[in-house]
Design an enzyme around this catalytic site. Structure first.
Site, short mmCIF file in Angstrom:
data_model
loop_
_atom_site.label_atom_id
_atom_site.label_comp_id
_atom_site.label_asym_id
_atom_site.label_seq_id
_atom_site.Cartn_x
_atom_site.Cartn_y
_atom_site.Cartn_z
N GLY A 112 -14.62 7.49 -20.17
CA GLY A 112 -14.45 6.05 -20.42
C GLY A 112 -13.07 5.54 -20.01
CD GLU A 135 -18.16 10.47 -18.66
OE1 GLU A 135 -17.85 11.11 -17.63
OE2 GLU A 135 -17.67 9.38 -18.95
N1 COA Z 1 -12.48 11.69 -27.94
C1 COA Z 1 -11.97 11.99 -29.16
N2 COA Z 1 -10.82 12.64 -29.34
C2 COA Z 1 -10.16 13.02 -28.24
C3 COA Z 1 -10.63 12.76 -26.94
C4 COA Z 1 -11.86 12.06 -26.82
N3 COA Z 1 -12.37 11.73 -25.63
N4 COA Z 1 -9.76 13.28 -26.05
C5 COA Z 1 -8.76 13.84 -26.77
N5 COA Z 1 -9.00 13.68 -28.09
C6 COA Z 1 -8.17 14.13 -29.21
C7 COA Z 1 -8.34 15.62 -29.46
O1 COA Z 1 -9.50 15.89 -30.24
C8 COA Z 1 -7.05 15.93 -30.20
O2 COA Z 1 -7.17 15.46 -31.52
P1 COA Z 1 -6.71 16.41 -32.76
O3 COA Z 1 -5.24 16.66 -32.50
O4 COA Z 1 -6.97 15.58 -33.97
O5 COA Z 1 -7.51 17.66 -32.65
C9 COA Z 1 -6.03 15.01 -29.51
O6 COA Z 1 -6.80 13.98 -28.90
C10 COA Z 1 -5.22 15.70 -28.44
O7 COA Z 1 -6.11 16.29 -27.51
P2 COA Z 1 -6.06 17.83 -27.07
O8 COA Z 1 -7.41 18.21 -26.58
O9 COA Z 1 -5.48 18.64 -28.17
O10 COA Z 1 -5.02 17.75 -25.87
P3 COA Z 1 -4.91 18.76 -24.65
O11 COA Z 1 -3.63 18.43 -23.97
O12 COA Z 1 -5.13 20.16 -25.07
O13 COA Z 1 -6.14 18.37 -23.67
C11 COA Z 1 -7.60 16.84 -22.50
C12 COA Z 1 -6.17 17.11 -23.04
C13 COA Z 1 -7.62 15.41 -22.00
C14 COA Z 1 -7.88 17.78 -21.34
C15 COA Z 1 -8.61 17.05 -23.63
O14 COA Z 1 -8.22 16.30 -24.76
C16 COA Z 1 -10.02 16.63 -23.28
O15 COA Z 1 -10.72 17.31 -22.56
N6 COA Z 1 -10.48 15.47 -23.83
C17 COA Z 1 -11.82 15.00 -23.66
C18 COA Z 1 -12.02 14.44 -22.27
C19 COA Z 1 -13.46 13.98 -22.09
O16 COA Z 1 -14.37 14.77 -22.07
N7 COA Z 1 -13.64 12.67 -21.96
C20 COA Z 1 -14.91 12.08 -21.74
C21 COA Z 1 -15.48 11.60 -23.01
S1 COA Z 1 -17.05 10.83 -22.74
#
Ligand code: COA
Length: 257
Positions: A112, A135
């Site tokens: 998103g 996704e």
């Molecule tokens: N929805 C909800 N929470 C999210 C999020 C999302 N799309 N992306 C990140 N967060 C949250 C994590 O759950 C974490 O929360 P917490 O500390 O309460 O556990 C916080 O943001 C930090 O993220 P984290 O994953 O610990 O950071 P990272 O540096 O290890 O990884 C990313 C960064 C972007 C690679 C990873 O967060 C990720 O893959 N996010 C989802 C991306 C995704 O699939 N987006 C499409 C959604 S439809």
């Protein structure tokens, strides 16, 4: 208007809207979608605002996607409703605004988040930005216009690969494939967006609104973009901006719109 998930500031005719949930990498929850709708609506109807810049807070993420925790238990009906409402309230809404919207992508723009950047009229990115539509790794597809706008911006084959692999591309790769217009350092990201905004602001707001409509018409089903262009071109001749723009040219002075 007060907001909890976004920050809004206004300076030199530029409204800057910053998504502000850094602890969740600015993930788009329902409340943020609602607040974005209100903030964009307000900025678009404020005659002092000539350009809107959209960015994320912190240096790590623009937006890391829709908030996964909010839809993890959704069923088919709820899933469709989530996509439809988001598209109407924010994504299509931004794309069709008459005020130019620049996305300043300052880190992860995933799911998103990339869809949000793609709904803006154009994008610039910091050199640490990473973009993708992951996704399918979650068992869904992009639902906020991503399958359509990514293909429009980088071409069908590249979009298919990025979506199918759930991969991420760098800011440089995004620039090479037409997804972003410019790449700069993190410090220079907002100054660069503001500099581009100031160039836009020298021009007729009416003509810019008409240009947005005409360009967008190319991507709307059942709409003939050339006909929209003819209508919008004609309408410009009835505006004060047209009189000012042409008079200023003939009088060898800068137009004052
Ligand atoms: N929805 C909800 N929470 C999210 C999020 C999302 N799309 N992306 C990140 N967060 C949250 C994590 O759950 C974490 O929360 P917490 O500390 O309460 O556990 C916080 O943001 C930090 O993220 P984290 O994953 O610990 O950071 P990272 O540096 O290890 O990884 C990313 C960064 C972007 C690679 C990873 O967060 C990720 O893959 N996010 C989802 C991306 C995704 O699939 N987006 C499409 C959604 S439809």
């Amino acid at each position: 208007m007060s907001y909890h998930n976004i920050l809004v500031s206004k300076e030199h005719n530029i409204a800057t809207i910053t998504i502000n949930r850094p602890s969740k990498l600015n993930a788009l929850n329902r409340a943020t979608i609602d607040e974005l709708h209100r903030a964009f609506e307000e900025a678009n109807t404020d005659s002092d605002v000539k350009v809107i810049i959209l960015t994320g807070s912190g240096e790590k993420a623009f937006v890391a996607g829709a908030d996964i925790s909010e839809f993890a238990d959704f069923d088919v009906k709820e899933g469709a409703k989530l996509a439809k409402m988001g598209q109407e309230l924010v994504f299509d809404f931004i794309e069709n605004l008459s005020t130019p919207v620049i996305a300043a992508v300052n880190g992860f723009a995933l799911g998103g988040g990339l869809e949000l950047a793609m709904a803006c009229h154009f994008r610039i990115a910091s050199d640490n930005a990473k973009m993708g539509l992951p996704e399918v790794s979650l068992g869904v597809i992009p639902g906020y216009g991503g399958t359509q706008r990514l293909s429009q911006l980088m071409g069908k084959g590249r979009a298919m690969e990025l979506i199918m692999t759930a991969g991420m591309i760098s800011a440089e790769q995004a620039a090479l494939s037409g997804l972003v217009n410019h790449v700069t350092s993190m410090e220079d990201l907002l100054p660069m967006a503001q500099k581009i905004a100031s160039k836009i602001m020298r021009n007729s707001p009416n003509a810019i609104a008409a240009a947005i409509k005409a360009v967008n018409a190319n991507f709307k089903d059942g709409v003939n973009g050339y006909e929209v262009e003819v209508t919008e071109f004609g309408n410009c001749f009835g505006t004060d901006d047209f009189i000012e723009g042409t008079t200023a040219f003939l009088e060898k002075r800068k137009a004052n719109f």
